[in-house]
Design an enzyme around this catalytic site. Structure first.
Site, PDB file in Angstrom:
ATOM      1  CE  LYS A 256       1.266  -4.744  -5.606  1.00 53.95           C
ATOM      2  NZ  LYS A 256       2.078  -3.390  -4.968  1.00 53.95           N
ATOM      3  CG  ASN A 257       3.541  -5.020  -1.356  1.00 55.54           C
ATOM      4  OD1 ASN A 257       3.891  -4.804  -2.762  1.00 55.54           O
ATOM      5  ND2 ASN A 257       3.447  -5.123  -0.975  1.00 55.54           N
TER       6      ASN A 257
ATOM      7  CB  CYS B 276      -2.623   3.153  -3.427  1.00 53.59           C
ATOM      8  SG  CYS B 276      -2.555   1.461  -4.652  1.00 53.59           S
TER       9      CYS B 276
ATOM     10  NE  ARG C 269       1.483   4.517   0.462  1.00 57.56           N
ATOM     11  CZ  ARG C 269       1.143   3.925  -0.574  1.00 57.56           C
ATOM     12  NH1 ARG C 269       0.780   3.558  -1.702  1.00 57.56           N
ATOM     13  NH2 ARG C 269       2.357   2.659  -0.120  1.00 57.56           N
TER      14      ARG C 269
ATOM     15  CG  ASP D  98      -1.358  -3.987   1.244  1.00 60.76           C
ATOM     16  OD1 ASP D  98      -1.643  -2.686   1.567  1.00 60.76           O
ATOM     17  OD2 ASP D  98      -0.489  -4.422   0.602  1.00 60.76           O
TER      18      ASP D  98
ATOM     19  NE  ARG E 258      -0.140   0.250  -9.370  1.00 61.63           N
ATOM     20  CZ  ARG E 258       0.152   0.507  -8.221  1.00 61.63           C
ATOM     21  NH1 ARG E 258      -0.852   1.131  -7.705  1.00 61.63           N
ATOM     22  NH2 ARG E 258       0.599   0.233  -7.186  1.00 61.63           N
TER      23      ARG E 258
HETATM   24  C1  UD1 Z   1       4.503  -1.447   1.961  1.00 65.56           C
HETATM   25  C2  UD1 Z   1       3.465  -2.456   0.444  1.00 65.56           C
HETATM   26  C3  UD1 Z   1       2.407  -1.706   0.841  1.00 65.56           C
HETATM   27  C4  UD1 Z   1       1.542  -2.359   1.937  1.00 65.56           C
HETATM   28  C5  UD1 Z   1       2.338  -1.132   3.142  1.00 65.56           C
HETATM   29  C6  UD1 Z   1       2.115  -0.651   4.551  1.00 65.56           C
HETATM   30  C7  UD1 Z   1       5.653  -2.587  -0.736  1.00 65.56           C
HETATM   31  C8  UD1 Z   1       5.941  -2.185  -2.819  1.00 65.56           C
HETATM   32  N1  UD1 Z   1       4.012  -2.168  -0.898  1.00 65.56           N
HETATM   33  O1  UD1 Z   1       4.379   0.302   1.689  1.00 65.56           O
HETATM   34  O2  UD1 Z   1       1.526  -2.590  -0.289  1.00 65.56           O
HETATM   35  O3  UD1 Z   1       0.323  -1.107   2.020  1.00 65.56           O
HETATM   36  O4  UD1 Z   1       3.789  -1.050   2.831  1.00 65.56           O
HETATM   37  O5  UD1 Z   1       2.115  -2.324   4.993  1.00 65.56           O
HETATM   38  O6  UD1 Z   1       6.324  -2.957  -0.376  1.00 65.56           O
HETATM   39  N2  UD1 Z   1       5.204   6.870   6.063  1.00 65.56           N
HETATM   40  C9  UD1 Z   1       5.899   7.939   6.343  1.00 65.56           C
HETATM   41  N3  UD1 Z   1       6.991   8.264   6.257  1.00 65.56           N
HETATM   42  C10 UD1 Z   1       7.649   7.400   5.699  1.00 65.56           C
HETATM   43  C11 UD1 Z   1       7.096   6.409   5.023  1.00 65.56           C
HETATM   44  C12 UD1 Z   1       5.821   5.617   5.472  1.00 65.56           C
HETATM   45  O7  UD1 Z   1       4.738   8.958   7.475  1.00 65.56           O
HETATM   46  O8  UD1 Z   1       8.752   7.863   5.408  1.00 65.56           O
HETATM   47  C13 UD1 Z   1       3.522   6.457   6.647  1.00 65.56           C
HETATM   48  C14 UD1 Z   1       3.020   6.415   5.497  1.00 65.56           C
HETATM   49  O9  UD1 Z   1       2.054   7.682   5.231  1.00 65.56           O
HETATM   50  C15 UD1 Z   1       1.818   5.104   5.769  1.00 65.56           C
HETATM   51  C16 UD1 Z   1       2.637   3.993   6.739  1.00 65.56           C
HETATM   52  O10 UD1 Z   1       3.824   5.363   6.731  1.00 65.56           O
HETATM   53  O11 UD1 Z   1       1.364   5.382   6.924  1.00 65.56           O
HETATM   54  C17 UD1 Z   1       3.006   3.020   6.228  1.00 65.56           C
HETATM   55  O12 UD1 Z   1       4.079   3.165   5.273  1.00 65.56           O
HETATM   56  P1  UD1 Z   1       4.935   2.295   4.795  1.00 65.56           P
HETATM   57  O13 UD1 Z   1       5.114   1.202   5.504  1.00 65.56           O
HETATM   58  O14 UD1 Z   1       6.431   2.771   4.273  1.00 65.56           O
HETATM   59  O15 UD1 Z   1       4.151   1.138   3.451  1.00 65.56           O
HETATM   60  P2  UD1 Z   1       5.152   1.151   1.728  1.00 65.56           P
HETATM   61  O16 UD1 Z   1       6.584   0.464   2.170  1.00 65.56           O
HETATM   62  O17 UD1 Z   1       4.775   2.685   1.209  1.00 65.56           O
END
Ligand code: UD1
Length: 422
Positions: free
Chosen positions: A22-23, A118, A123, A308, A400
């Site tokens: 999915k991701n 979620c 985030r 996850d 999802r």
């Molecule tokens: C992706 C995955 C999700 C997984 C996560 C961590 C997808 C669609 N989703 O989510 O299933 O749980 O990686 O492996 O691929 N953060 C910030 N600022 C930012 C971006 C992120 O502070 O600009 C923080 C987030 O709040 C969180 C952490 O970084 O605490 C990890 O986020 P990130 O690695 O960006 O996860 P996603 O890409 O949203």
């Protein structure tokens, strides 16, 4: 709304095929925005999140055709008609923000609603924004939307991310493929989905080195062309179904599974007493007799233990012999499954980012409520090991991220059914 009803106690035997990730698919689909030629993805998973991304791309003017019952997605961004990702779609799924980098690179402009997704923490998007600004974009937040502009195009830059965010790495890598000059992205995310994205972008003509390591180098090119790319196996679906025989007993082969997709997770399962064997087709997972042992787990970026899979591991630890501590370092507020597991007789104490689980001999079925995607599947796993019936309500979260969960688990002997709601 549909519910899933599980009657626990059946040992699991047989084969479960692992779907495309999915991701990975959610970042590969927006990559189509980078070219006016067709991009075709094979091995796509059939999930509601993929349908949401399809709707979002269609709202931008992308033609998306699902072939072979959704296994193949043929996309063409020949005629983009919009650069606006509307709140109505974005609020359903945070990964919608992955259109930001590609739209900026291709059209020089993007208007993207801040995401929902979620309910597992704040985030924010600061790392995405900092990376794209370093490439020369101007980004402002107005009315809940990020308004991004790069009227003279993007320029390569050296970027050091404050945290190895998966989504920010994906947005910056995609944007940098069409920037003028070279981009060096430090503290990049190393997840297999990033490696898969780079592979697809390279097939489209991008010049990318180092994906899967801390530093990714992207040499911008004038244009990208069409390609056909198979989506990598879903390591989270794989890990989830590896826990199924571990918690219920039995032996299950996961076809398409690979150990290198889940190195730390596999070590932890083995430490708990689960047997994992590599086969020609994938991975065979068995728990012969007795309870698993308690093990401590701390989530981390790849190759660490995936956040996850934390909820699913907690379900397993609920029936382990001994006390385990699960620490969450990626998202705050990601223990919403704990109170639901406790309704099934689990002994869990949550203190901030840590949960202490004291294993019990047996869980007991109960009506429970799914609060997010991975939490919902952890309740189904717990139900496999529980005495009596577990009814998991609000399973739209589950749909999802897991295709036909009741069929896949049913095929290996689980007593599980979907009860249709309104
Ligand atoms: C992706 C995955 C999700 C997984 C996560 C961590 C997808 C669609 N989703 O989510 O299933 O749980 O990686 O492996 O691929 N953060 C910030 N600022 C930012 C971006 C992120 O502070 O600009 C923080 C987030 O709040 C969180 C952490 O970084 O605490 C990890 O986020 P990130 O690695 O960006 O996860 P996603 O890409 O949203």
């Amino acid at each position: 709304m549909d519910s899933i009803v599980v009657t626990g106690g059946a040992e699991l035997r047989g084969t479960i095929p692992v779907a495309g990730a999915k991701n990975a698919c959610l970042t590969l689909m927006p990559a189509t925005l980078l070219t006016d030629e067709p991009l075709t993805l094979t091995n796509a998973p059939r999930l509601s999140d993929i349908r949401t991304m399809t709707q979002l791309l269609q709202s931008l003017g992308v033609e998306v055709t699902a072939l072979q019952e959704g296994r193949v997605l043929a996309m063409s961004s020949h005629d983009l008609t919009s650069v606006r990702a509307d709140y109505d779609i974005v609020r359903k799924m945070r990964a919608s923000n992955l259109v930001l980098g590609p739209l900026l690179a291709r059209a020089g402009r993007a208007v993207v609603s801040l995401p929902g997704g979620c309910a597992i923490g704040a985030r924010p998007m600061d790392i995405h924004i900092a990376g794209l600004e370093a490439l020369g974009a101007r980004i402002e937040l107005r009315d809940g939307y990020l308004h991004a502009e790069a009227p003279r195009g993007l320029r390569g830059a050296v970027i050091e991310q404050r945290f190895a965010s998966v989504g920010a790495t994906e947005n910056v890598v995609m944007a940098a493929t069409l920037a003028k000059g070279t981009t060096v992205l430090r503290n990049a995310a190393k997840e297999p989905e990033i490696v898969d994205l780079a592979k697809c972008l390279r097939a489209m003509g991008a010049k990318i080195d180092g994906a899967g390591s801390d530093t990714i180098t992207i040499q911008g090119v004038e244009r990208l062309h069409g390609a056909t790319h198979p989506v990598v196996a879903d390591r989270i679906e794989l890990g989830t179904y590896m826990i199924a025989p571990a918690i219920a007993g039995g032996e299950v082969e996961l076809t398409g599974g690979r150990r290198d997709l889940l190195p730390t997770f596999c070590e932890k399962l083995e430490e708990a007493g689960v047997t994992i064997t590599e086969t020609n087709a994938g991975l065979r997972v068995a728990r012969a007799n007795g309870r698993v042992r308690a093990v401590d787990v701390t989530t981390g970026i790849f190759p660490g233990f995936p956040t996850d899979l934390q909820a699913q591991m907690m379900a397993l630890m609920c029936t382990a012999d001994g006390v385990s501590v699960l620490e969450e370092t990626i998202f705050e507020n990601r223990f919403m499954h704990a109170p639901e597991l406790m309704r099934m007789g689990a002994r869990i104490a949550v203190h901030g980012g840590q949960a202490t689980v004291t294993g019990v001999e047996r869980l007991r079925g109960a009506p429970v409520m799914a609060t997010d995607l991975r939490a919902s599947v952890s309740l189904i796993l717990a139900g496999l090991a529980a005495e009596g019936e577990t009814r998991v309500a609000r399973v739209y979260h589950l749909d999802r991220g897991y295709e036909r969960v009741e069929e896949k688990l049913g095929a290996v002997g689980a007593r599980i059914e979907r009860v249709r709601g309104d």
